[in-house]
Motif scaffolding. Structure first.
Motif, short mmCIF file in Angstrom:
data_model
loop_
_atom_site.label_atom_id
_atom_site.label_comp_id
_atom_site.label_asym_id
_atom_site.label_seq_id
_atom_site.Cartn_x
_atom_site.Cartn_y
_atom_site.Cartn_z
N ALA A 1 0.83 -1.21 0.00
CA ALA A 1 0.00 0.00 0.00
C ALA A 1 0.86 1.26 0.00
O ALA A 1 0.42 2.31 -0.46
N PRO B 1 3.27 2.28 -4.47
CA PRO B 1 2.50 2.20 -5.71
C PRO B 1 3.40 1.75 -6.87
O PRO B 1 4.56 2.15 -6.90
N PRO B 2 2.92 0.97 -7.80
CA PRO B 2 1.58 0.42 -7.95
C PRO B 2 1.42 -0.97 -7.33
O PRO B 2 0.47 -1.68 -7.66
N VAL C 1 -1.98 -2.25 -5.98
CA VAL C 1 -2.94 -2.74 -6.97
C VAL C 1 -2.57 -4.15 -7.41
O VAL C 1 -3.44 -5.02 -7.53
N GLU D 1 -11.51 1.02 -2.90
CA GLU D 1 -10.12 1.46 -2.98
C GLU D 1 -9.41 0.92 -4.22
O GLU D 1 -8.63 1.63 -4.85
N GLU E 1 -10.45 2.97 -7.26
CA GLU E 1 -9.81 4.29 -7.26
C GLU E 1 -8.32 4.19 -7.62
O GLU E 1 -7.80 5.01 -8.37
N SER E 2 -7.66 3.19 -7.10
CA SER E 2 -6.24 3.00 -7.43
C SER E 2 -6.06 2.66 -8.90
O SER E 2 -5.13 3.15 -9.55
N GLU F 1 -6.41 5.82 -10.99
CA GLU F 1 -5.19 6.64 -10.98
C GLU F 1 -4.16 6.10 -11.97
O GLU F 1 -3.50 6.86 -12.67
#
Length: 158
Positions: A22, A25-26, A29, A70, A73-74, A77
């Motif tokens: 977390a 990134p990434p 995901v 979440e 949303e990730s 992005e």
């Protein structure tokens, strides 16, 4: 000294990996797609922007699956900053830089030697335990279980 690779992860190790990912990134995901949605390593790293329908909250690779919260949303992005034909993740999983980042993430989480494919197995094992407790399979796993019922094996050490 011979390097030890671990193929099974405990629930606590998966949580630590998710927490470490977390903040990197990434990787958050990547880990969520494997543990929570059942994608294989190659499927995750082959995702292209066009595979994600962010309006309806769906991924279309290798099967249509809903994503929300979440993770949605990730994904938004990552995808919105790329061309639709571009890979969501910049590199393929077998490239040295990606493998180095994974090794660093596992060290950070205190799970040295964990293999990336073990995330999917850990997620499947968790889903099977939840199914045993409730009698209702997670939608992402129902098709997998029908195709390969023995795939979970002993993926989780309790």
């Amino acid at each position: 000294m011979k390097k030890v690779e671990r193929s099974a992860l405990t629930e606590a190790e998966v949580r630590r990996l998710k927490d470490a990912a977390a903040t990197s990134p990434p990787w958050g995901v990547v880990v969520a797609l494997m543990v929570d949605e059942g994608l294989r390593v190659g499927e995750v790293f082959a995702l292209r922007g066009r595979d994600a329908d962010l309006q309806s909250g769906q991924l279309r690779r290798p099967r249509v699956m809903g994503i929300s919260g979440e993770l949605l949303e990730s994904m938004r992005e990552l995808v919105e900053s790329r061309d639709g034909n571009a890979l969501v993740f910049d590199r393929q999983w077998n490239q040295p830089q990606v493998r180095q980042q994974w090794r660093e993430l596992t060290r950070q989480a205190g799970v040295d030697g964990a293999r990336l494919p073990a995330l999917r197995s850990a997620g499947l094992a968790r889903m099977l335990r939840e199914y045993d407790a409730t009698g209702k399979a997670h939608p992402a796993w129902a098709a997998i279980l029908r195709r390969r019922p023995g795939e979970a094996g002993t993926a989780f050490n309790k």
